[in-house]
Design a protein around this motif. Sequence first.
Motif, PDB file in Angstrom:
ATOM      1  N   THR A  98      42.159  44.560  40.954  1.00  0.00           N
ATOM      2  CA  THR A  98      42.447  44.614  39.522  1.00  0.00           C
ATOM      3  C   THR A  98      41.919  43.352  38.857  1.00  0.00           C
ATOM      4  N   PRO A  99      41.797  43.342  37.522  1.00  0.00           N
ATOM      5  CA  PRO A  99      41.387  42.112  36.842  1.00  0.00           C
ATOM      6  C   PRO A  99      42.317  40.937  37.150  1.00  0.00           C
ATOM      7  N   ALA A 100      43.624  41.198  37.274  1.00  0.00           N
ATOM      8  CA  ALA A 100      44.562  40.114  37.590  1.00  0.00           C
ATOM      9  C   ALA A 100      44.307  39.566  38.992  1.00  0.00           C
ATOM     10  N   GLU A 101      44.029  40.445  39.945  1.00  0.00           N
ATOM     11  CA  GLU A 101      43.726  39.979  41.299  1.00  0.00           C
ATOM     12  C   GLU A 101      42.423  39.182  41.317  1.00  0.00           C
ATOM     13  N   GLU A 102      41.427  39.666  40.571  1.00  0.00           N
ATOM     14  CA  GLU A 102      40.159  38.923  40.511  1.00  0.00           C
ATOM     15  C   GLU A 102      40.375  37.538  39.915  1.00  0.00           C
ATOM     16  N   ALA A 103      41.214  37.442  38.914  1.00  0.00           N
ATOM     17  CA  ALA A 103      41.508  36.135  38.322  1.00  0.00           C
ATOM     18  C   ALA A 103      42.138  35.196  39.344  1.00  0.00           C
ATOM     19  N   HIS A 104      43.052  35.738  40.165  1.00  0.00           N
ATOM     20  CA  HIS A 104      43.680  34.927  41.205  1.00  0.00           C
ATOM     21  C   HIS A 104      42.669  34.533  42.283  1.00  0.00           C
ATOM     22  N   VAL A 105      41.758  35.440  42.609  1.00  0.00           N
ATOM     23  CA  VAL A 105      40.711  35.120  43.586  1.00  0.00           C
ATOM     24  C   VAL A 105      39.890  33.925  43.103  1.00  0.00           C
ATOM     25  N   MET A 106      39.452  33.981  41.861  1.00  0.00           N
ATOM     26  CA  MET A 106      38.621  32.895  41.334  1.00  0.00           C
ATOM     27  C   MET A 106      39.417  31.599  41.191  1.00  0.00           C
ATOM     28  N   MET A 107      40.673  31.704  40.798  1.00  0.00           N
ATOM     29  CA  MET A 107      41.522  30.520  40.695  1.00  0.00           C
ATOM     30  C   MET A 107      41.650  29.823  42.046  1.00  0.00           C
ATOM     31  N   LEU A 108      41.909  30.590  43.092  1.00  0.00           N
ATOM     32  CA  LEU A 108      42.061  30.014  44.426  1.00  0.00           C
ATOM     33  C   LEU A 108      40.754  29.419  44.933  1.00  0.00           C
ATOM     34  N   CYS A 109      39.653  30.077  44.643  1.00  0.00           N
ATOM     35  CA  CYS A 109      38.359  29.526  45.053  1.00  0.00           C
ATOM     36  C   CYS A 109      38.086  28.193  44.373  1.00  0.00           C
ATOM     37  N   GLU A 110      38.406  28.109  43.086  1.00  0.00           N
ATOM     38  CA  GLU A 110      38.208  26.854  42.360  1.00  0.00           C
ATOM     39  C   GLU A 110      39.133  25.758  42.909  1.00  0.00           C
ATOM     40  N   GLN A 111      40.374  26.121  43.194  1.00  0.00           N
ATOM     41  CA  GLN A 111      41.329  25.148  43.728  1.00  0.00           C
ATOM     42  C   GLN A 111      40.894  24.646  45.100  1.00  0.00           C
ATOM     43  N   ALA A 112      40.427  25.567  45.952  1.00  0.00           N
ATOM     44  CA  ALA A 112      39.958  25.176  47.275  1.00  0.00           C
ATOM     45  C   ALA A 112      38.722  24.281  47.178  1.00  0.00           C
ATOM     46  N   HIS A 113      37.825  24.618  46.243  1.00  0.00           N
ATOM     47  CA  HIS A 113      36.631  23.795  46.036  1.00  0.00           C
ATOM     48  C   HIS A 113      37.020  22.387  45.596  1.00  0.00           C
ATOM     49  N   ASP A 114      37.954  22.283  44.677  1.00  0.00           N
ATOM     50  CA  ASP A 114      38.416  20.969  44.223  1.00  0.00           C
ATOM     51  C   ASP A 114      38.984  20.161  45.386  1.00  0.00           C
ATOM     52  N   PHE A 115      39.706  20.833  46.276  1.00  0.00           N
ATOM     53  CA  PHE A 115      40.283  20.171  47.454  1.00  0.00           C
ATOM     54  C   PHE A 115      39.177  19.592  48.335  1.00  0.00           C
ATOM     55  N   GLY A 163      46.877  39.694  47.626  1.00  0.00           N
ATOM     56  CA  GLY A 163      47.159  41.077  47.993  1.00  0.00           C
ATOM     57  C   GLY A 163      47.059  41.334  49.487  1.00  0.00           C
ATOM     58  N   ASP A 164      46.921  42.603  49.813  1.00  0.00           N
ATOM     59  CA  ASP A 164      46.943  43.031  51.211  1.00  0.00           C
ATOM     60  C   ASP A 164      45.567  43.349  51.764  1.00  0.00           C
ATOM     61  N   HIS A 165      44.525  42.917  51.063  1.00  0.00           N
ATOM     62  CA  HIS A 165      43.157  43.122  51.532  1.00  0.00           C
ATOM     63  C   HIS A 165      42.385  41.809  51.427  1.00  0.00           C
ATOM     64  N   PRO A 166      41.447  41.573  52.331  1.00  0.00           N
ATOM     65  CA  PRO A 166      40.663  40.335  52.261  1.00  0.00           C
ATOM     66  C   PRO A 166      39.852  40.240  50.975  1.00  0.00           C
ATOM     67  N   THR A 167      39.693  39.030  50.499  1.00  0.00           N
ATOM     68  CA  THR A 167      38.809  38.729  49.371  1.00  0.00           C
ATOM     69  C   THR A 167      38.031  37.472  49.713  1.00  0.00           C
ATOM     70  N   VAL A 168      37.080  37.133  48.860  1.00  0.00           N
ATOM     71  CA  VAL A 168      36.319  35.911  49.114  1.00  0.00           C
ATOM     72  C   VAL A 168      37.202  34.668  49.059  1.00  0.00           C
TER      73      VAL A 168
END
Length: 237
Positions: A98-115, A163-168
């Motif tokens: 969903t768009p909300a899940e995609e937003a969370h995917v990108m948020m986590l990727c950005e946070q991990a990159h910052d780390f 969610g319950d499925h892998p994402t990037v």
Amino acid sequence: MSTSNTDKNQLVFAYWATRGLAEPIRLALHYSNTPYTEKLYEQGEGPEFSREEWLSEKQNLGLDFPNLPYLFDGDLKMTQSKAILYYIGRKANLMGKTPAEEAHVMMLCEQAHDFRIKTAPVFYGPEGATKEGRKNCVDTVISEELKKFEDYFGKHKTKFAVGDHPTVADFQLYEYIDANLAMDEEHTLIDKLPNIKQFMKTIRELPRVGDYITKAHAQLPFNAKQAKYGGKVLEQK
């Protein structure tokens, strides 16, 4: 530079012969079983650490913003590690449902990159050259940042990062958490983070990912050769 023998219709993905910013993309490619040709540019030995192998081609590849990593997919030629990761994610249905899940995917990727970027000065600077300096980074920056991810997993209680499925996001988080945990030479921090420990195990057990991590992934250093720590392949925990 090494290139695998694959046909011209496959993706071409290029980076230095390190894990660095490219490894989340490689993990996503392997999980999604996407055929691709890989180009690994080799850096010279010190003290010069020549980048000539890359620089000799950099301006001749038709890239709008020449840099590593780069991706070719037919007429598409692109750079920027997270842009490439998101592109692969959308092609392979790894950006959430969903768009909300995609937003969370990108948020986590950005946070991990910052780390990852936050600790890069330690890997490459004088602090990374000493066991005391690395331990100080573990006890402060790394512990503090990992606590945020530990709390996130504890709050959301899903099998994967979103969610319950892998994402990037799973692959970005896995690689950058793993890279920073490498500084914990006593291997004790992970046991204080049960949610992260379970997450890392889950990703290592994914189809095709586990084999890749055990084989090719383990043969690449985290960082470039000039790094004070992680510029050579580290013994696996």
